[in-house]
Design an enzyme around this catalytic site. Structure first.
Site, short mmCIF file in Angstrom:
data_model
loop_
_atom_site.label_atom_id
_atom_site.label_comp_id
_atom_site.label_asym_id
_atom_site.label_seq_id
_atom_site.Cartn_x
_atom_site.Cartn_y
_atom_site.Cartn_z
N SER A 228 -14.27 3.08 -5.45
CA SER A 228 -14.32 4.55 -5.61
C SER A 228 -15.40 4.87 -6.63
CB SER A 228 -12.97 5.05 -6.14
OG SER A 228 -13.05 6.40 -6.53
N TYR B 177 -6.24 4.38 -12.84
CA TYR B 177 -6.83 4.40 -11.49
C TYR B 177 -8.30 3.97 -11.54
CZ TYR B 177 -8.50 5.93 -6.95
OH TYR B 177 -9.08 5.94 -5.71
N1 LIG Z 1 -9.29 10.16 -0.95
C1 LIG Z 1 -10.21 9.96 -1.88
O1 LIG Z 1 -10.74 10.92 -2.48
C2 LIG Z 1 -10.66 8.55 -2.20
C3 LIG Z 1 -11.86 8.39 -2.91
C4 LIG Z 1 -12.28 7.12 -3.23
C5 LIG Z 1 -11.56 6.02 -2.87
N2 LIG Z 1 -10.39 6.20 -2.19
C6 LIG Z 1 -9.64 4.98 -1.85
O2 LIG Z 1 -9.55 4.87 -0.44
C7 LIG Z 1 -8.35 4.19 -0.11
C8 LIG Z 1 -7.58 5.02 0.91
O3 LIG Z 1 -7.28 6.28 0.34
P1 LIG Z 1 -6.92 7.55 1.23
O4 LIG Z 1 -7.56 8.71 0.59
O5 LIG Z 1 -7.18 7.29 2.66
O6 LIG Z 1 -5.34 7.64 0.90
P2 LIG Z 1 -4.06 7.88 1.86
O7 LIG Z 1 -4.40 8.87 2.93
O8 LIG Z 1 -2.94 8.17 0.94
O9 LIG Z 1 -3.84 6.45 2.56
C9 LIG Z 1 -3.38 5.34 1.83
C10 LIG Z 1 -2.91 4.26 2.79
O10 LIG Z 1 -2.50 3.13 2.02
C11 LIG Z 1 -1.19 2.72 2.44
N3 LIG Z 1 -0.50 2.12 1.30
C12 LIG Z 1 -0.21 2.66 0.10
N4 LIG Z 1 0.46 1.78 -0.67
C13 LIG Z 1 0.58 0.65 0.08
C14 LIG Z 1 1.18 -0.63 -0.15
N5 LIG Z 1 1.80 -0.92 -1.31
N6 LIG Z 1 1.13 -1.55 0.82
C15 LIG Z 1 0.51 -1.29 1.99
N7 LIG Z 1 -0.07 -0.12 2.27
C16 LIG Z 1 -0.03 0.84 1.32
C17 LIG Z 1 -0.53 4.01 2.96
O11 LIG Z 1 0.50 3.78 3.90
P3 LIG Z 1 2.05 3.58 3.49
O12 LIG Z 1 2.35 4.62 2.46
O13 LIG Z 1 2.84 3.73 4.76
O14 LIG Z 1 2.14 2.19 2.97
C18 LIG Z 1 -1.72 4.67 3.66
O15 LIG Z 1 -1.87 4.13 4.96
C19 LIG Z 1 -7.59 3.94 -1.40
O16 LIG Z 1 -7.85 2.62 -1.84
C20 LIG Z 1 -8.21 4.96 -2.35
O17 LIG Z 1 -8.11 4.54 -3.69
C21 LIG Z 1 -9.92 7.43 -1.83
#
Ligand SMILES: NC(=O)c1ccc[n+]([C@@H]2O[C@H](COP(=O)([O-])OP(=O)(O)OC[C@H]3O[C@@H](n4cnc5c(N)ncnc54)[C@H](OP(=O)(O)O)[C@@H]3O)[C@@H](O)[C@H]2O)c1
Length: 255
Positions: A140, A153
């Site tokens: 990120s 984070y």
């Molecule tokens: N959105 C942003 O602004 C952003 C920016 C930079 C980086 N990121 C990174 O991108 C990645 C995805 O984020 P997103 O925005 O797509 O979030 P999201 O929509 O909340 O998706 C997160 C995913 O991770 C799974 N997950 C969470 N805890 C888990 C666990 N303990 N074991 C297995 N699966 C797990 C969730 O499914 P379940 O809850 O069913 O397990 C879900 O499928 C993350 O690593 C985040 O830090 C996001």
């Protein structure tokens, strides 16, 4: 399977969009997340839309034993993955560190660091044995620039970047590639998870900001994994147009 990708966090946001982008590129998919119902509906949706096979794995990446069993089952069924996307991750809370709950601290460390490290550890020997494969880790911009209320984070995402750089060194004699994807603000359920289900507070994060879409990141991941063998993209930083260093966003230019 002809070529396949194993994706953690594949039921929502960036992981889900990446699953679809790779399916569009002809990858069969092994998809992991904790919620079985969501995994089943993602499998049905993707298999309806694309001519690929989707195998769901209920997996909590915080649990080493679950990782060992899942990866062993996946390797036995399909062999080493062509692409491993370590996407599962989350932020919990946005308070000054002195007020951050211990359970939130541990959940971020266990998911974003421990889980990602151990899933990679479980798959990497099979990739080395086959001398191919691409590890894509979701870092990120938070890992590059800390912001208020997010010390833990941001640290976990800095760890992802450093970990990727480290394993890239360790596999340098092989054809394996390692890429860190470092998105800025992406409109997904991420903030809702951060604010423990408070949808109103979550939506306020994106108000007046033309945030990135999960598909924007997925397109870039699909691009990174489809380069010729000689090309290894080490890092990609993607910000929203209205974003600058770290969490600085302009809410003035509402689209
Ligand atoms: N959105 C942003 O602004 C952003 C920016 C930079 C980086 N990121 C990174 O991108 C990645 C995805 O984020 P997103 O925005 O797509 O979030 P999201 O929509 O909340 O998706 C997160 C995913 O991770 C799974 N997950 C969470 N805890 C888990 C666990 N303990 N074991 C297995 N699966 C797990 C969730 O499914 P379940 O809850 O069913 O397990 C879900 O499928 C993350 O690593 C985040 O830090 C996001």
């Amino acid at each position: 399977m002809s070529k396949y990708a194993f994706i953690t966090g594949a039921t929502s946001g960036i992981g889900l969009a990446t699953a679809k982008a790779l399916a569009a590129g002809g990858y069969d998919l092994a998809l992991a997340a904790r919620n079985e119902g969501k995994l089943s509906s993602v499998k049905a949706d993707i298999e309806k839309e694309f001519s690929v096979k989707v195998t769901p794995y209920v997996l909590d990446v915080r649990e080493p034993e679950e990782i060992r069993k899942t990866v062993a089952a996946c390797l036995a069924a399909f062999g080493a993955p062509d692409v491993l996307v370590n996407d599962a991750g989350l932020a919990r809370g946005l308070e000054p560190y002195a007020e951050t709950k211990e359970e939130d601290i541990l959940q971020m460390i266990d998911t974003n660091i421990k889980g990602l490290f151990l899933v990679t550890r479980a798959f990497l020997p099979s990739m080395l044995e086959r001398n191919s494969g691409h590890v894509v880790n979701l870092g990120s911009t938070a890992g590059l620039y800390a912001y208020a209320g997010a010390a833990v984070y941001c640290s976990t995402k800095a760890a992802v970047k450093t970990f990727s750089d480290g394993i890239r060194i360790d596999v340098i004699d092989s054809d394996i590639k390692v890429t860190t994807i470092q998105p800025g603000i992406v409109h997904t359920p991420f903030s809702e998870v951060r604010f423990h289900g408070d949808k109103k507070r979550a939506e306020a994060v994106y108000e007046g900001v033309d945030a990135l879409h999960a598909e924007d990141i997925a397109d870039i991941i699909a691009f990174a994994v489809s380069r010729p063998k000689r090309v290894q993209i080490s890092d990609i930083v993607i910000m929203a147009n209205q974003q600058a260093t770290g969490f600085m966003v302009s809410k003035k230019k509402k689209q």
